[in-house]
Motif scaffolding. Sequence first.
Motif, short mmCIF file in Angstrom:
data_model
loop_
_atom_site.label_atom_id
_atom_site.label_comp_id
_atom_site.label_asym_id
_atom_site.label_seq_id
_atom_site.Cartn_x
_atom_site.Cartn_y
_atom_site.Cartn_z
N LYS A 157 9.48 -42.91 -44.92
CA LYS A 157 10.41 -43.42 -44.77
C LYS A 157 11.28 -43.29 -46.55
O LYS A 157 11.67 -43.84 -46.35
CB LYS A 157 10.09 -45.00 -45.04
CG LYS A 157 9.99 -45.78 -43.14
CD LYS A 157 9.65 -46.89 -43.59
CE LYS A 157 9.87 -47.16 -41.49
NZ LYS A 157 9.88 -49.23 -41.55
N ARG A 171 12.70 -54.05 -56.49
CA ARG A 171 12.53 -54.88 -55.60
C ARG A 171 12.09 -55.60 -55.48
O ARG A 171 11.53 -56.88 -54.78
CB ARG A 171 13.62 -53.59 -54.57
CG ARG A 171 14.53 -53.43 -55.26
CD ARG A 171 14.32 -52.25 -53.27
NE ARG A 171 15.35 -51.67 -53.29
CZ ARG A 171 15.90 -50.37 -52.33
NH1 ARG A 171 14.76 -50.04 -51.91
NH2 ARG A 171 17.39 -50.03 -52.12
N TYR A 172 10.48 -55.20 -55.25
CA TYR A 172 9.19 -55.76 -56.13
C TYR A 172 8.37 -56.63 -56.01
O TYR A 172 7.33 -56.73 -56.82
CB TYR A 172 8.15 -54.60 -54.63
CG TYR A 172 9.08 -54.34 -53.68
CD1 TYR A 172 8.75 -54.45 -52.31
CD2 TYR A 172 9.85 -53.18 -53.33
CE1 TYR A 172 9.79 -54.39 -51.09
CE2 TYR A 172 10.17 -52.24 -52.43
CZ TYR A 172 10.33 -52.94 -51.18
OH TYR A 172 10.95 -52.51 -50.24
N ARG A 212 4.44 -56.84 -49.80
CA ARG A 212 5.56 -56.44 -49.53
C ARG A 212 6.18 -55.51 -48.91
O ARG A 212 6.89 -54.59 -48.57
CB ARG A 212 6.61 -57.90 -50.57
CG ARG A 212 6.11 -59.08 -50.11
CD ARG A 212 7.67 -59.66 -50.77
NE ARG A 212 7.16 -59.46 -51.95
CZ ARG A 212 8.59 -58.55 -52.74
NH1 ARG A 212 9.87 -58.41 -52.38
NH2 ARG A 212 8.72 -58.60 -54.00
N LYS A 215 4.33 -53.12 -46.51
CA LYS A 215 5.40 -53.27 -45.16
C LYS A 215 6.93 -52.98 -45.30
O LYS A 215 6.62 -52.76 -43.72
CB LYS A 215 5.15 -54.87 -44.89
CG LYS A 215 3.93 -55.75 -44.66
CD LYS A 215 3.63 -57.44 -44.70
CE LYS A 215 2.23 -57.80 -44.58
NZ LYS A 215 2.48 -59.45 -44.30
N LYS A 216 7.40 -52.79 -45.64
CA LYS A 216 8.49 -52.74 -45.91
C LYS A 216 8.70 -50.84 -45.29
O LYS A 216 9.48 -50.27 -45.34
CB LYS A 216 9.45 -52.49 -47.01
CG LYS A 216 9.91 -54.27 -46.83
CD LYS A 216 10.68 -53.85 -46.17
CE LYS A 216 11.63 -55.49 -46.71
NZ LYS A 216 12.03 -55.66 -44.81
N THR A 217 7.34 -49.89 -46.72
CA THR A 217 7.70 -48.40 -46.40
C THR A 217 6.02 -47.70 -45.36
O THR A 217 6.10 -46.74 -45.23
CB THR A 217 7.06 -48.36 -48.34
OG1 THR A 217 5.81 -48.79 -47.92
CG2 THR A 217 8.10 -48.48 -49.14
#
Length: 219
Positions: A157, A171-172, A212, A215-217
Amino acid sequence: MKKEFAVIGLGRFGGSIVRALIEEGMEVLAIDMDEDRVNEYAMIASHAVIGDTTEENVLKSLGIRNFDHVIVAIGDNIQSSILTTLILKELGVESITVKAQNDYHEKVLIKIGADHVVHPERDMGKRIAHSIVSNNVLDYLELSDEHSIVEIVVSSKMEGKTIIDLDIRARYGINIVAVKRGGEIIVSPQGNDPIHKGDILIVIGADSDINRFEKKTVD
């Protein structure tokens, strides 16, 4: 100039510290009440002696106050650990690191003046649990109750994207401090540097933000 260390307690934890310090070229005095353990480290440490470190005169005779750093790695005997730490502090040892058995032990050690308190079993347990839960996490180092440094494998990703594209900080709320690529470590990578699948990102931040991001990556 070589620093001089003393390690009190030659169980698995204390013994591993002795070996690591010697490998780093340091002078190490190894101390334990068990003759067999002392004999084991006689050929490894700079010096190895049998001694009861809850006796002030024993520590004085070893010139313990002259050491740069003393590590108290006493195993299950909390009373001996506390008494030894207290005597070391009263003798004016510059820096003292102590292995704690539990949170109550840690509170006492801090109150009597230990400079650093470590929980090797607890901390290793957290690292293992964290790596088991997330397939992308290679290593995990707790900095505080809420912040950590984590090694994360770049997934498909993120393949080909730059640091700017990922915009991780905005973003994080976490920072990429380095990128491992093969045998190379890129410290403070530039924003326009592309990252590749299999690269390892070393990130620092709050645990909740790192979770976070994971989990997104994840693929």
